[in-house]
Design an enzyme around this catalytic site. Structure first.
Site, PDB file in Angstrom:
ATOM      1  N   ASN A 191     -21.974 -67.215  42.373  1.00 56.07           N
ATOM      2  CA  ASN A 191     -22.091 -65.758  42.443  1.00 56.07           C
ATOM      3  C   ASN A 191     -23.577 -65.417  42.411  1.00 56.07           C
ATOM      4  O   ASN A 191     -24.216 -65.530  41.379  1.00 56.07           O
ATOM      5  CB  ASN A 191     -21.345 -65.147  41.241  1.00 56.07           C
ATOM      6  N   LYS A 224     -25.040 -62.560  42.817  1.00 55.80           N
ATOM      7  CA  LYS A 224     -25.390 -61.233  42.283  1.00 55.80           C
ATOM      8  C   LYS A 224     -26.398 -60.541  43.224  1.00 55.80           C
ATOM      9  O   LYS A 224     -26.346 -60.760  44.434  1.00 55.80           O
ATOM     10  CB  LYS A 224     -25.904 -61.361  40.841  1.00 55.80           C
ATOM     11  N   HIS A 274     -15.626 -58.355  38.062  1.00 55.81           N
ATOM     12  CA  HIS A 274     -16.685 -59.036  37.303  1.00 55.81           C
ATOM     13  C   HIS A 274     -17.116 -58.134  36.140  1.00 55.81           C
ATOM     14  O   HIS A 274     -17.142 -56.911  36.279  1.00 55.81           O
ATOM     15  CB  HIS A 274     -17.868 -59.342  38.219  1.00 55.81           C
ATOM     16  N   GLU A 292     -19.896 -57.356  34.991  1.00 56.55           N
ATOM     17  CA  GLU A 292     -20.993 -56.428  35.307  1.00 56.55           C
ATOM     18  C   GLU A 292     -20.462 -55.197  36.039  1.00 56.55           C
ATOM     19  O   GLU A 292     -20.963 -54.092  35.859  1.00 56.55           O
ATOM     20  CB  GLU A 292     -22.083 -57.155  36.112  1.00 56.55           C
ATOM     21  N   GLU A 294     -14.577 -65.334  32.075  1.00 55.67           N
ATOM     22  CA  GLU A 294     -16.019 -65.237  31.822  1.00 55.67           C
ATOM     23  C   GLU A 294     -16.256 -64.434  30.553  1.00 55.67           C
ATOM     24  O   GLU A 294     -16.293 -63.199  30.606  1.00 55.67           O
ATOM     25  CB  GLU A 294     -16.706 -64.551  33.001  1.00 55.67           C
ATOM     26  N   GLY A 326     -25.168 -65.180  31.629  1.00 55.86           N
ATOM     27  CA  GLY A 326     -26.611 -65.002  31.746  1.00 55.86           C
ATOM     28  C   GLY A 326     -27.355 -65.134  30.427  1.00 55.86           C
ATOM     29  O   GLY A 326     -28.522 -64.780  30.325  1.00 55.86           O
ATOM     30  N   SER A 352     -22.972 -69.107  31.941  1.00 59.47           N
ATOM     31  CA  SER A 352     -24.005 -70.114  31.665  1.00 59.47           C
ATOM     32  C   SER A 352     -23.561 -71.541  31.987  1.00 59.47           C
ATOM     33  O   SER A 352     -23.905 -72.479  31.262  1.00 59.47           O
ATOM     34  CB  SER A 352     -24.498 -70.002  30.213  1.00 59.47           C
TER      35      SER A 352
HETATM   36  P1  PGA Z   1     -24.241 -67.062  34.699  1.00 59.50           P
HETATM   37  O1  PGA Z   1     -23.312 -65.935  35.390  1.00 59.50           O
HETATM   38  O2  PGA Z   1     -23.771 -68.389  35.202  1.00 59.50           O
HETATM   39  O3  PGA Z   1     -25.638 -66.714  35.123  1.00 59.50           O
HETATM   40  O4  PGA Z   1     -24.022 -66.924  33.214  1.00 59.50           O
HETATM   41  C1  PGA Z   1     -21.934 -66.158  35.585  1.00 59.50           C
HETATM   42  C2  PGA Z   1     -21.311 -64.978  36.270  1.00 59.50           C
HETATM   43  O5  PGA Z   1     -21.691 -63.834  35.987  1.00 59.50           O
HETATM   44  O6  PGA Z   1     -20.419 -65.139  37.136  1.00 59.50           O
END
Ligand code: PGA
Length: 254
Positions: A9, A11, A96, A98, A168, A174, A214
């Site tokens: 992903n 982003k 997601h 976010e 997640e 992140g 992560s």
């Molecule tokens: P990350 O993000 O691997 O940077 O923690 C995962 C995601 O948001 O799908």
């Protein structure tokens, strides 16, 4: 036997030239990696160029979001599932954290988007996960259970069979703070039990449940050893060809 899925992903990263540069370096690194499905989710603007460049390979493209409306219609700024398909994507990430946190995504809109995506012949990657406060309060399963109940409400078994779930935990996205393999396994087993209750045994056994938050080349192998972890949704570590390839090829590094 569930075939693993490794999804990146991106982003709001990568211009079209940057995305194509990634593809050029990444393709040869995973050319022999047929043990899993590989999916890349660029920004909308790069979907077409990336799909075009990946034609004939076993790497597929996802959108990071999709309109709930099927359209065509007067929905300024939205991109429909059929437009995403037209640009070459085969998947769409839905719900997601976010999107839920910053853009008001709800279980109802997740449900509508799943229907729109399946209706267009694409496959949804549906994200669920609890914020830190809910985990600390001991409510993690309750939160994820209600995201599943609302997001997958009234889907048929056939529709649900098109879905991949991504667990997640919000506190792991992140942050560099990956869930331990035990925490991931426990929640994945819970998710599978909810799918069993909603859609029956056969689908519960078949459905792929990805872990996200992560994921790195260093921790993917132990996560993949868990019986209910069927792949990963990777953010930061999917931005570089070498690190995403090491995640895809986790069996060689373990
Ligand atoms: P990350 O993000 O691997 O940077 O923690 C995962 C995601 O948001 O799908």
């Amino acid at each position: 036997m569930r075939r693993p899925v490794m999804a990146g992903n991106w982003k709001m990263y990568k211009t079209i030239p940057e995305a194509l540069e990634f593809v050029q370096s990444f393709k040869p690194l995973v050319i022999a990696s047929t043990h899993c499905e590989i999916v890349i989710a660029p920004a909308f603007t790069a979907i077409k160029s990336v799909s075009y460049r990946l034609e004939g390979s076993h790497i597929e493209v996802a959108a990071q979001d999709v309109a709930a409306e099927t359209g065509p219609g007067a929905f300024t700024g939205e991109v429909s599932a059929s437009m995403i398909k037209d640009a070459g994507a085969r998947w769409a990430i839905i719900g997601h954290s976010e999107r839920r946190q910053y853009y008001g995504e709800t279980d109802e809109s997740v449900n509508a988007k799943i229907r729109a995506v399946i209706g267009a012949g694409l496959s949804p990657i549906v994200c669920v996960g609890e914020p830190l406060a809910e985990r600390d309060a001991g409510h993690a399963e309750q939160v994820v259970g209600s995201q599943l109940a609302g997001g997958l409400r009234n889907l048929t078994v056939f529709e649900a069979s098109r879905i991949i779930i991504a667990y997640e935990p919000v506190w792991a996205i992140g942050t560099g703070r990956t869930a331990t393999p035990e925490i991931a396994q426990q929640m994945h087993a819970f998710i599978r039990s909810r799918i069993r209750a909603m859609f029956g045994d056969a689908l519960a056994e078949e459905i792929r449940i990805l872990y996200g938050g992560s994921v790195k080349p260093e921790n993917i192998a132990t996560l993949m050893q868990q019986p209910d972890v069927d792949g990963a949704l990777v953010g930061g570590a999917s931005l570089e060809a070498d690190s995403f390839a090491r995640i895809v090829n986790y069996r060689e590094n373990s």
